[in-house]
Design a protein around this motif. Structure first.
Motif, mmCIF file in Angstrom:
data_model
loop_
_atom_site.group_PDB
_atom_site.id
_atom_site.type_symbol
_atom_site.label_atom_id
_atom_site.label_comp_id
_atom_site.label_asym_id
_atom_site.label_seq_id
_atom_site.Cartn_x
_atom_site.Cartn_y
_atom_site.Cartn_z
ATOM 1 N N LYS A 231 0.831 -1.201 0.000
ATOM 2 C CA LYS A 231 0.000 0.000 0.000
ATOM 3 C C LYS A 231 0.870 1.258 0.000
ATOM 4 N N THR A 232 1.978 1.205 0.691
ATOM 5 C CA THR A 232 2.869 2.355 0.751
ATOM 6 C C THR A 232 3.486 2.617 -0.618
ATOM 7 N N THR A 233 3.876 1.599 -1.312
ATOM 8 C CA THR A 233 4.438 1.755 -2.648
ATOM 9 C C THR A 233 3.391 2.320 -3.606
ATOM 10 N N LYS B 39 0.759 4.183 -2.783
ATOM 11 C CA LYS B 39 0.518 5.586 -2.414
ATOM 12 C C LYS B 39 1.658 6.473 -2.929
ATOM 13 N N LEU B 40 2.877 6.006 -2.790
ATOM 14 C CA LEU B 40 4.030 6.774 -3.257
ATOM 15 C C LEU B 40 3.991 6.928 -4.780
ATOM 16 N N THR C 237 1.320 6.831 -6.669
ATOM 17 C CA THR C 237 0.191 7.717 -6.970
ATOM 18 C C THR C 237 0.572 9.173 -6.736
#
Length: 143
Positions: free
Chosen positions: A2-4, A6-7, A9
């Protein structure tokens, strides 16, 4: 993961925002305010005054009643040219970037002046004493 996502995006949104900035500015449309002089023979230097002319003379097409003229110089407020051979009286048109505008006044092409001089023309004059011819330098005018 999810962090990847979001980054990724956020980087994509930032790139899209920067890439879509409004850098496209349309150049101001040119105007023609005057033509000086408004008449003259072929070869006369003509100044066209206005606004927003390109300073590169090759970007300007100028015609005298449909006959192309060569531009001598150009600035943002003036275009200088000469009346081309074969030009007739009529509209002076300027074309810049596909936009055509006519000068506010038409141009009148004048006939070239003809200057002839005559020297040493024999013209007997009578009226002296006893009907003898008058001699010496004289000038004869005919109107």
């Amino acid at each position: 993961m999810k962090t990847t996502f979001k980054l990724f995006t956020m980087v994509f949104a930032l790139f899209a925002f920067v890439a879509c900035s409004d850098d496209d500015t349309t150049p101001a449309e040119f105007t023609i305010t005057a033509i000086s002089p408004e008449s003259g023979p072929v070869g006369t230097e003509i100044t066209i005054t206005g606004t927003n002319f390109p300073t590169d003379a090759s970007a300007i097409n100028l015609t005298f009643d449909g006959v192309a003229a060569t531009i001598t110089s150009a600035s943002s407020t003036q275009v200088v040219t000469t009346v081309p051979s074969g030009a007739g009286s009529g509209t002076v048109s300027v074309v810049i970037d596909g936009v055509t505008k006519a000068a506010p006044n038409s141009f009148t092409v004048l006939s070239p002046l003809v200057v002839n001089t005559a020297e040493n023309i024999f013209a007997p004059q009578v009226g002296g004493r006893g009907g003898e011819p008058i001699s010496g330098a004289f000038v004869k005018f005919s109107f």
